[in-house]
Scaffold this motif. Sequence first.
Motif, PDB file in Angstrom:
ATOM      1  N   GLN A 190      14.434  56.855  54.429  1.00 16.36           N
ATOM      2  CA  GLN A 190      13.276  56.461  53.789  1.00 16.36           C
ATOM      3  C   GLN A 190      12.768  55.010  53.999  1.00 16.36           C
ATOM      4  OE1 GLN A 190      11.429  58.154  51.042  1.00 16.36           O
ATOM      5  NE2 GLN A 190       9.953  56.563  51.530  1.00 16.36           N
ATOM      6  N   LEU A 191      13.659  54.107  54.632  1.00 14.40           N
ATOM      7  CA  LEU A 191      13.352  52.751  55.251  1.00 14.40           C
ATOM      8  C   LEU A 191      12.217  52.906  56.320  1.00 14.40           C
ATOM      9  CD1 LEU A 191      16.685  50.826  54.524  1.00 14.40           C
ATOM     10  CD2 LEU A 191      14.512  50.376  53.301  1.00 14.40           C
TER      11      LEU A 191
ATOM     12  N   GLU B 161      20.371  45.436  59.566  1.00 11.99           N
ATOM     13  CA  GLU B 161      19.949  46.318  59.234  1.00 11.99           C
ATOM     14  C   GLU B 161      18.665  46.891  60.291  1.00 11.99           C
ATOM     15  OE1 GLU B 161      18.137  47.540  54.971  1.00 11.99           O
ATOM     16  OE2 GLU B 161      16.611  46.330  55.886  1.00 11.99           O
TER      17      GLU B 161
ATOM     18  N   LEU C  67       8.770  62.418  53.800  1.00 12.51           N
ATOM     19  CA  LEU C  67       9.120  61.174  53.106  1.00 12.51           C
ATOM     20  C   LEU C  67       7.737  60.145  53.287  1.00 12.51           C
ATOM     21  CD1 LEU C  67      12.728  60.790  54.813  1.00 12.51           C
ATOM     22  CD2 LEU C  67      12.147  61.259  52.471  1.00 12.51           C
TER      23      LEU C  67
ATOM     24  N   THR D  52       9.063  53.116  55.690  1.00 14.77           N
ATOM     25  CA  THR D  52       8.560  52.163  54.778  1.00 14.77           C
ATOM     26  C   THR D  52       8.611  50.831  55.269  1.00 14.77           C
ATOM     27  OG1 THR D  52      10.371  51.977  53.496  1.00 14.77           O
ATOM     28  CG2 THR D  52       8.781  53.319  52.709  1.00 14.77           C
TER      29      THR D  52
ATOM     30  N   ALA E 246      23.100  56.157  56.144  1.00 15.78           N
ATOM     31  CA  ALA E 246      22.973  56.299  54.744  1.00 15.78           C
ATOM     32  C   ALA E 246      21.467  57.278  54.598  1.00 15.78           C
ATOM     33  CB  ALA E 246      22.835  55.043  53.865  1.00 15.78           C
ATOM     34  N   PRO E 247      21.432  58.043  53.429  1.00 24.36           N
ATOM     35  CA  PRO E 247      20.165  58.797  53.276  1.00 24.36           C
ATOM     36  C   PRO E 247      19.001  57.842  53.179  1.00 24.36           C
ATOM     37  CG  PRO E 247      21.856  59.860  51.793  1.00 24.36           C
ATOM     38  CD  PRO E 247      22.450  58.645  52.650  1.00 24.36           C
ATOM     39  N   GLU E 248      19.341  56.594  52.522  1.00 29.00           N
ATOM     40  CA  GLU E 248      18.207  55.545  52.123  1.00 29.00           C
ATOM     41  C   GLU E 248      17.600  55.173  53.508  1.00 29.00           C
ATOM     42  OE1 GLU E 248      21.703  54.196  51.014  1.00 29.00           O
ATOM     43  OE2 GLU E 248      21.325  56.300  50.044  1.00 29.00           O
ATOM     44  N   ASP E 249      18.266  55.242  54.513  1.00 25.25           N
ATOM     45  CA  ASP E 249      17.882  54.786  55.735  1.00 25.25           C
ATOM     46  C   ASP E 249      16.691  55.643  56.218  1.00 25.25           C
ATOM     47  OD1 ASP E 249      19.722  52.955  56.010  1.00 25.25           O
ATOM     48  OD2 ASP E 249      21.099  53.918  57.336  1.00 25.25           O
TER      49      ASP E 249
END
Length: 71
Positions: A7-8, A44, A67, A11, A2-5
């Motif tokens: 960013q994770l 995750e 990012l 962070t 997922a694109p959010e991965d």
Amino acid sequence: MAPEDLQLLVTREMPFGKYQGRLIADLPGNYLAWFAREGFPKGELGRLLALALEIDHNGLTGLLQPLRGPR
């Protein structure tokens, strides 16, 4: 993935082990490769470690720089 991965990766910190507290995106390739050989954790964290390995192995770490935000 997922694109959010992505960013994770910049962070989320490693929650245990030798590199506890280090951002997943900043983990050394040989440590990620060790997980690949021994088995990634479930959930995750394992998914993020596998993604970090793919990015590192393919020389794409520069893609994460935008990012990270200002330092």
